[in-house]
Motif scaffolding. Sequence first.
Motif, short mmCIF file in Angstrom:
data_model
loop_
_atom_site.label_atom_id
_atom_site.label_comp_id
_atom_site.label_asym_id
_atom_site.label_seq_id
_atom_site.Cartn_x
_atom_site.Cartn_y
_atom_site.Cartn_z
N ARG A 1 0.80 -1.23 0.00
CA ARG A 1 0.00 0.00 0.00
C ARG A 1 0.83 1.27 0.00
NH1 ARG A 1 -5.78 -0.63 2.12
NH2 ARG A 1 -6.15 -2.87 1.87
N ARG A 2 1.85 1.28 -0.84
CA ARG A 2 2.66 2.48 -0.97
C ARG A 2 2.89 2.78 -2.43
NH1 ARG A 2 7.71 2.38 3.14
NH2 ARG A 2 8.28 4.09 1.75
N PHE A 3 3.03 4.07 -2.74
CA PHE A 3 3.25 4.50 -4.11
C PHE A 3 4.72 4.42 -4.49
CE2 PHE A 3 1.47 7.63 -7.40
CZ PHE A 3 0.57 6.70 -7.88
N ASP A 4 5.59 4.61 -3.45
CA ASP A 4 7.02 4.53 -3.72
C ASP A 4 7.51 3.10 -3.52
OD1 ASP A 4 6.51 4.58 -1.05
OD2 ASP A 4 7.99 6.10 -0.54
N ILE A 5 8.63 2.79 -4.14
CA ILE A 5 9.17 1.43 -4.08
C ILE A 5 10.65 1.49 -3.69
CG2 ILE A 5 7.55 0.48 -5.76
CD1 ILE A 5 9.76 0.73 -7.88
N PRO A 6 11.19 0.40 -3.16
CA PRO A 6 12.61 0.37 -2.82
C PRO A 6 13.49 0.54 -4.07
CG PRO A 6 11.45 -1.43 -1.74
CD PRO A 6 10.50 -0.83 -2.73
N ARG A 7 14.57 1.25 -3.91
CA ARG A 7 15.50 1.41 -5.03
C ARG A 7 16.01 0.06 -5.51
NH1 ARG A 7 19.75 6.16 -3.61
NH2 ARG A 7 18.31 7.92 -3.53
N ARG A 8 16.25 -0.84 -4.57
CA ARG A 8 16.75 -2.17 -4.96
C ARG A 8 15.74 -2.88 -5.86
NH1 ARG A 8 17.99 -5.81 -0.43
NH2 ARG A 8 16.11 -4.92 0.48
N GLU A 9 14.45 -2.68 -5.59
CA GLU A 9 13.44 -3.33 -6.42
C GLU A 9 13.37 -2.69 -7.80
OE1 GLU A 9 9.08 -5.29 -5.84
OE2 GLU A 9 9.41 -3.36 -4.85
N TYR A 10 13.53 -1.36 -7.85
CA TYR A 10 13.56 -0.70 -9.17
C TYR A 10 14.73 -1.24 -9.99
CZ TYR A 10 13.89 2.79 -12.82
OH TYR A 10 13.97 3.41 -14.06
N ASN A 11 15.89 -1.42 -9.35
CA ASN A 11 17.05 -1.95 -10.06
C ASN A 11 16.78 -3.35 -10.59
OD1 ASN A 11 19.87 -1.83 -10.89
ND2 ASN A 11 20.26 -3.32 -9.29
N LEU A 12 16.16 -4.20 -9.77
CA LEU A 12 15.84 -5.56 -10.21
C LEU A 12 14.81 -5.56 -11.33
CD1 LEU A 12 15.73 -7.36 -6.75
CD2 LEU A 12 17.46 -7.65 -8.54
N TYR A 13 13.85 -4.64 -11.25
CA TYR A 13 12.85 -4.50 -12.32
C TYR A 13 13.54 -4.13 -13.64
CZ TYR A 13 9.96 -1.33 -15.18
OH TYR A 13 9.37 -0.66 -16.23
N ALA A 14 14.43 -3.12 -13.59
CA ALA A 14 15.11 -2.70 -14.81
C ALA A 14 16.02 -3.80 -15.36
CB ALA A 14 15.90 -1.42 -14.55
N LYS A 15 16.67 -4.55 -14.47
CA LYS A 15 17.47 -5.70 -14.90
C LYS A 15 16.60 -6.71 -15.67
CE LYS A 15 21.13 -6.17 -11.39
NZ LYS A 15 22.25 -6.59 -12.23
N TRP A 16 15.42 -6.96 -15.12
CA TRP A 16 14.48 -7.91 -15.75
C TRP A 16 14.11 -7.44 -17.15
CZ3 TRP A 16 9.15 -6.79 -16.72
CH2 TRP A 16 8.37 -7.88 -17.11
N VAL A 17 13.86 -6.15 -17.31
CA VAL A 17 13.53 -5.61 -18.63
C VAL A 17 14.71 -5.79 -19.58
CG1 VAL A 17 12.95 -3.53 -19.94
CG2 VAL A 17 11.86 -3.95 -17.72
N SER A 18 15.92 -5.41 -19.12
CA SER A 18 17.10 -5.50 -19.99
C SER A 18 17.38 -6.93 -20.42
CB SER A 18 18.32 -4.91 -19.28
OG SER A 18 18.76 -5.73 -18.22
N GLU A 19 17.12 -7.89 -19.54
CA GLU A 19 17.38 -9.29 -19.87
C GLU A 19 16.36 -9.88 -20.83
OE1 GLU A 19 17.41 -10.88 -15.96
OE2 GLU A 19 19.44 -10.12 -15.48
N ASN A 20 15.21 -9.22 -20.92
CA ASN A 20 14.16 -9.73 -21.81
C ASN A 20 14.10 -9.01 -23.16
OD1 ASN A 20 12.16 -11.85 -20.49
ND2 ASN A 20 12.83 -10.45 -18.85
N LEU A 21 14.90 -7.98 -23.31
CA LEU A 21 14.93 -7.24 -24.57
C LEU A 21 16.07 -7.76 -25.45
CD1 LEU A 21 14.36 -3.56 -23.36
CD2 LEU A 21 12.86 -4.86 -24.89
N GLU A 22 15.73 -8.12 -26.67
CA GLU A 22 16.75 -8.61 -27.59
C GLU A 22 17.58 -7.49 -28.21
OE1 GLU A 22 14.99 -11.16 -30.48
OE2 GLU A 22 14.36 -12.68 -29.00
N ASN A 23 17.09 -6.25 -28.11
CA ASN A 23 17.82 -5.15 -28.75
C ASN A 23 18.83 -4.48 -27.82
OD1 ASN A 23 15.92 -3.94 -27.10
ND2 ASN A 23 15.14 -2.52 -28.66
N CYS A 24 19.04 -5.02 -26.61
CA CYS A 24 20.02 -4.47 -25.67
C CYS A 24 21.23 -5.40 -25.58
CB CYS A 24 19.41 -4.29 -24.29
SG CYS A 24 18.21 -2.95 -24.20
#
Length: 430
Positions: free
Chosen positions: A92-115
């Motif tokens: 129930r919060r709008f903000d998220i841990p920085r560590r979670e944002y980093n893991l989220y962005a890692k997940w995106v980068s690992e799933n993109l074939e153009n990176c």
Amino acid sequence: MSENRAFDLIGIGVGPFNLGLAALVDNVSSISSIFFDKEEAFNWHPGMLIEQSDLQVPFLADLVSFADPTNKYSFLNYVHNQNRLFQFFFYRRFDIPRREYNLYAKWVSENLENCHFQSEVISVEYTGNGYSVKVKRTDTGDVSTYHAKHIVVGTGSIPFIPDGIEKNEQVVHTSEYLHKEKEMKASDSIVVVGSGQSAAEVFYELLEEQKHNKYSLKWYTRSSIFSQLESAKLGQEVFSPDYVQYFHGLSYEKRKEALNRLDTVRNGVDKETLVKIYDLLYNRSVEGRDEKITIQPLTEVKEINESNGVLEVSCKQWEKEADFKVKADYVVLATGYKPHIPQWVWDKKEELVWESEKEFKVDEMYRLVWKEPRSHQMYISTNLEHSHGTAATNLSLAVMRNQTIINDVAKREIYPIQKDTIFQQFMPNT
């Protein structure tokens, strides 16, 4: 890596800004793209991923949602993919841990074939019908050449170290804080320098851990007060497409003046962090003031010298013009960052239009302005505060920037950019 070495768009650097662009353009079949970064993998400020430190913008400021909330690379889809959606719901919060944002962005980068990582861009040359881009593999040393109709430079920023100070094993920028924290906490004395969010987070973390260790802790800033980041809702509307458009239309001189006035929304510490620091200090003081804690504004660190493993920190209380020195085992510099502009951009300095000695002209579409106009563009997401305002480094407005770039490359509106999005206006209706 693709055998086709000709692309509509080549991205240089894969930080959050270009990663968001890569995610959005991945859905656009009419634009071929490839993105290069010299690092081994995506990792966002790993030295500052302190436990319990939060992102300063809401989770909606992810890589794609402001352009396309249904995109598969949204943060909500990430937590769903990780089987954490119910946990996030009950959080129930709008903000998220920085560590979670980093893991989220890692997940995106690992799933993109153009990176592509471990791939350093070593040169970019204009050919008349696009750009020739040389890329060196950092693991093998192999060099390949690619052709791009357009380039987007997203090389981010590097730590800013003030004049008179040199980094060494005991003088550490916050970007490397977690890499050195064990040695620091085993020492006798630590000085934190700076007044922003990073300084406050490091100070709070060291303050919490001080009870388990023996170090003295000092916090100095040249700012006149430890100020809170402006969080009023109307004040936050400067982080909107409407204000960016207004700001870009000002003269260079007016833009620079506006940046100074907007300092309260650009710099400062989140209210919650300041409250946590004060509450902890108050609780510690119940049985008497702790002489091993110093918090002092109005103080500039002028020089740091090392002798026999001990640092001598030369300071000045500038309002009283009082010079003094303190000893420390470690100094943490929370002195911010400066734009990282590749050398091959500086090599083209005479071909570009400049607004100041270090600030190149950038048009409304985030294109570098050349003395000789080109139909093949070089877009940029670095060093933009003077042209697009304080929102240039804001994660949510990075999405709008990427929408703009994609639409301009496609020569049609792929991602509509919303206007009239806020309650205030910056010019009278005519």
